[in-house]
Each structure stands twice: as C-alpha cells, then as structure tokens.
Design a protein around this motif. Structure first.
Motif, PDB file in Angstrom:
ATOM      1  N   ALA A  54      29.089  21.492  42.949  1.00 18.11           N
ATOM      2  CA  ALA A  54      30.206  22.137  42.259  1.00 18.11           C
ATOM      3  C   ALA A  54      29.913  23.617  42.019  1.00 18.11           C
ATOM      4  CB  ALA A  54      30.486  21.432  40.942  1.00 18.11           C
ATOM      5  N   ALA A  55      28.668  23.954  41.704  1.00 22.04           N
ATOM      6  CA  ALA A  55      28.298  25.356  41.504  1.00 22.04           C
ATOM      7  C   ALA A  55      28.435  26.134  42.804  1.00 22.04           C
ATOM      8  CB  ALA A  55      26.879  25.453  40.962  1.00 22.04           C
ATOM      9  N   TRP A  56      28.023  25.536  43.911  1.00 28.32           N
ATOM     10  CA  TRP A  56      28.168  26.213  45.196  1.00 28.32           C
ATOM     11  C   TRP A  56      29.631  26.376  45.583  1.00 28.32           C
ATOM     12  CZ3 TRP A  56      25.157  29.244  47.798  1.00 28.32           C
ATOM     13  CH2 TRP A  56      23.794  29.184  47.599  1.00 28.32           C
ATOM     14  N   VAL A  57      30.449  25.372  45.318  1.00 25.93           N
ATOM     15  CA  VAL A  57      31.882  25.487  45.604  1.00 25.93           C
ATOM     16  C   VAL A  57      32.494  26.603  44.770  1.00 25.93           C
ATOM     17  CG1 VAL A  57      34.114  24.313  45.331  1.00 25.93           C
ATOM     18  CG2 VAL A  57      32.198  23.132  46.399  1.00 25.93           C
TER      19      VAL A  57
ATOM     20  N   SER B  26      38.078  33.351  35.364  1.00 24.80           N
ATOM     21  CA  SER B  26      38.930  32.163  35.375  1.00 24.80           C
ATOM     22  C   SER B  26      38.221  30.963  35.981  1.00 24.80           C
ATOM     23  CB  SER B  26      40.227  32.445  36.127  1.00 24.80           C
ATOM     24  OG  SER B  26      39.969  32.678  37.495  1.00 24.80           O
ATOM     25  N   MET B  27      37.277  31.210  36.871  1.00 25.94           N
ATOM     26  CA  MET B  27      36.506  30.108  37.441  1.00 25.94           C
ATOM     27  C   MET B  27      35.529  29.526  36.422  1.00 25.94           C
ATOM     28  SD  MET B  27      37.063  29.534  40.689  1.00 25.94           S
ATOM     29  CE  MET B  27      37.842  30.297  42.078  1.00 25.94           C
ATOM     30  N   GLN B  28      35.178  30.286  35.407  1.00 22.67           N
ATOM     31  CA  GLN B  28      34.153  29.868  34.467  1.00 22.67           C
ATOM     32  C   GLN B  28      34.717  29.386  33.130  1.00 22.67           C
ATOM     33  OE1 GLN B  28      31.702  33.332  34.248  1.00 22.67           O
ATOM     34  NE2 GLN B  28      30.718  32.920  36.186  1.00 22.67           N
ATOM     35  N   ILE B  29      36.010  29.143  33.056  1.00 24.95           N
ATOM     36  CA  ILE B  29      36.614  28.703  31.805  1.00 24.95           C
ATOM     37  C   ILE B  29      36.084  27.324  31.440  1.00 24.95           C
ATOM     38  CG2 ILE B  29      38.755  27.952  30.720  1.00 24.95           C
ATOM     39  CD1 ILE B  29      40.167  30.155  32.214  1.00 24.95           C
ATOM     40  N   ILE B  30      35.524  27.219  30.260  1.00 24.42           N
ATOM     41  CA  ILE B  30      35.006  25.936  29.799  1.00 24.42           C
ATOM     42  C   ILE B  30      35.386  25.672  28.342  1.00 24.42           C
ATOM     43  CG2 ILE B  30      32.738  26.762  29.062  1.00 24.42           C
ATOM     44  CD1 ILE B  30      31.609  24.163  30.340  1.00 24.42           C
ATOM     45  N   ALA B  31      35.498  26.700  27.534  1.00 27.63           N
ATOM     46  CA  ALA B  31      35.739  26.500  26.099  1.00 27.63           C
ATOM     47  C   ALA B  31      37.171  26.061  25.805  1.00 27.63           C
ATOM     48  CB  ALA B  31      35.421  27.775  25.331  1.00 27.63           C
TER      49      ALA B  31
ATOM     50  N   LEU C   5      33.966  22.895  33.766  1.00 21.35           N
ATOM     51  CA  LEU C   5      33.812  21.721  32.912  1.00 21.35           C
ATOM     52  C   LEU C   5      33.322  20.522  33.720  1.00 21.35           C
ATOM     53  CD1 LEU C   5      34.131  20.750  30.021  1.00 21.35           C
ATOM     54  CD2 LEU C   5      36.497  20.179  30.534  1.00 21.35           C
ATOM     55  N   TYR C   6      33.781  20.401  34.957  1.00 21.81           N
ATOM     56  CA  TYR C   6      33.286  19.345  35.837  1.00 21.81           C
ATOM     57  C   TYR C   6      31.797  19.532  36.094  1.00 21.81           C
ATOM     58  CZ  TYR C   6      32.710  16.466  40.007  1.00 21.81           C
ATOM     59  OH  TYR C   6      32.274  15.540  40.919  1.00 21.81           O
ATOM     60  N   LEU C   7      31.395  20.769  36.353  1.00 19.43           N
ATOM     61  CA  LEU C   7      29.988  21.070  36.569  1.00 19.43           C
ATOM     62  C   LEU C   7      29.166  20.703  35.345  1.00 19.43           C
ATOM     63  CD1 LEU C   7      28.726  24.229  38.290  1.00 19.43           C
ATOM     64  CD2 LEU C   7      27.636  23.495  36.220  1.00 19.43           C
ATOM     65  N   TYR C   8      29.659  21.053  34.163  1.00 16.13           N
ATOM     66  CA  TYR C   8      28.960  20.726  32.922  1.00 16.13           C
ATOM     67  C   TYR C   8      28.852  19.214  32.732  1.00 16.13           C
ATOM     68  CZ  TYR C   8      28.061  20.211  27.941  1.00 16.13           C
ATOM     69  OH  TYR C   8      27.535  19.828  26.740  1.00 16.13           O
ATOM     70  N   GLU C   9      29.949  18.528  32.990  1.00  7.60           N
ATOM     71  CA  GLU C   9      29.956  17.071  32.808  1.00  7.60           C
ATOM     72  C   GLU C   9      28.969  16.388  33.751  1.00  7.60           C
ATOM     73  OE1 GLU C   9      32.963  13.251  33.348  1.00  7.60           O
ATOM     74  OE2 GLU C   9      33.736  15.278  33.585  1.00  7.60           O
TER      75      GLU C   9
ATOM     76  N   ARG D  79      41.805  13.779  31.985  1.00  7.04           N
ATOM     77  CA  ARG D  79      41.180  14.930  32.653  1.00  7.04           C
ATOM     78  C   ARG D  79      42.203  15.995  33.020  1.00  7.04           C
ATOM     79  NH1 ARG D  79      35.861  13.528  34.130  1.00  7.04           N
ATOM     80  NH2 ARG D  79      35.499  11.293  34.089  1.00  7.04           N
ATOM     81  N   GLN D  80      43.279  16.066  32.282  1.00  7.40           N
ATOM     82  CA  GLN D  80      44.337  17.009  32.597  1.00  7.40           C
ATOM     83  C   GLN D  80      43.934  18.455  32.321  1.00  7.40           C
ATOM     84  OE1 GLN D  80      44.483  14.738  30.132  1.00  7.40           O
ATOM     85  NE2 GLN D  80      45.635  15.461  28.393  1.00  7.40           N
ATOM     86  N   PHE D  81      42.905  18.680  31.526  1.00  7.99           N
ATOM     87  CA  PHE D  81      42.456  20.030  31.215  1.00  7.99           C
ATOM     88  C   PHE D  81      41.146  20.376  31.913  1.00  7.99           C
ATOM     89  CE2 PHE D  81      44.628  18.669  27.208  1.00  7.99           C
ATOM     90  CZ  PHE D  81      45.778  19.402  27.409  1.00  7.99           C
ATOM     91  N   GLN D  82      40.651  19.520  32.775  1.00  5.76           N
ATOM     92  CA  GLN D  82      39.336  19.732  33.358  1.00  5.76           C
ATOM     93  C   GLN D  82      39.363  20.861  34.382  1.00  5.76           C
ATOM     94  OE1 GLN D  82      37.492  16.553  35.679  1.00  5.76           O
ATOM     95  NE2 GLN D  82      35.661  16.872  34.451  1.00  5.76           N
ATOM     96  N   THR D  83      38.421  21.783  34.236  1.00  2.59           N
ATOM     97  CA  THR D  83      38.256  22.886  35.167  1.00  2.59           C
ATOM     98  C   THR D  83      37.000  22.634  35.989  1.00  2.59           C
ATOM     99  OG1 THR D  83      36.965  24.155  33.582  1.00  2.59           O
ATOM    100  CG2 THR D  83      39.356  24.492  33.573  1.00  2.59           C
TER     101      THR D  83
END
Length: 125
Positions: free
Chosen positions: A97-100, A46-51, A79-83, A72-76
């Motif tokens: 963000a990756a460390w968090v 659940s922490m890694q949901i991006i698709a 997805l923040y890390l990717y952006e 940004r209502q769907f941003q996880t």
C-alpha cells in the motif's frame, strides 16, 4: 496574485488587452510556479489523510480494528496502510500500500509536470 506587478496590467490595458486576455496572458503565467507547488503539495497531502476518517467514523471498542467507518466508507489509502501494518500486522500488505501510494504521487506529479510544460510551450509560441 499580489506578486504580479501592477505596471504590467497597466501596460496591457494601454495596449488594449481585455481583462480575460490579461488573466490568460499575464496572471496565470506569473503565478504558475505557485499553482504547481500548491497542486503537488495538495496531492501529497490528500494521499496521506488519516485523521479525518478517524474523526468521522472510527469506532474502536473491545480492541476492534480502526477501519474508517462501519462499512469502511471513510477509509483512505493511508488508513488502510495503518490498519494493515499496525493493527493486523500484515506488513507485506502495508508495504504494498505504501508503494502504491508513492507511485500514485509520482504519476500525478508527472502528469502535472507534462501539463505545465505543454502550457508553457503553448504560451511561448
């Protein structure tokens, strides 16, 4: 739950255990390792949901950034890390963000471990 031998339920029934007592005294302790594994893997997943946020709300046009919806209502967190890392090239924010994300997973797994250990101690007493 099919891994729990039926003979244990039969013995509990003969001893007079109710179905609720069988659930708490037999079923849950016998399937505890599976439940623990499922909770940990689900937490990490659940922490890694991006698709999914990309399917629901991403609008990429004219080189705009992937944000997870117009507001940004769907941003996880993923997805923040990717952006931050691959669209804005702000590697410091992406690394933070990756460390968090890593620390959140460690905290949730630690809490899960303490709860399971406490339950196991309470059932043995």
């Amino acid at each position: 739950m099919q891994a729990v031998p039926k003979e244990i339920y039969e013995a509990a029934t003969l001893d007079g255990a109710s179905s609720l007592r069988q659930l708490w005294g037999i079923t849950l302790p016998m399937i505890r390792p599976t439940v623990v594994f499922t909770v940990i893997v689900t937490t990490i997943g659940s922490m890694q949901i991006i698709a999914e946020p990309l399917l629901f709300g991403a609008q990429v046009s004219n080189g705009a950034a992937v944000t997870g919806g117009t507001d940004r209502q769907f941003q996880t967190l993923a997805l923040y890390l990717y952006e931050k890392g691959f669209r804005s090239f702000e590697f410091g924010y992406a690394s933070a963000a990756a460390w968090v994300m890593f620390l959140l997973v460690v905290v949730v797994v630690g809490v899960n471990y303490l709860v399971v250990r406490r339950m196991r101690g309470g059932l043995d007493a």
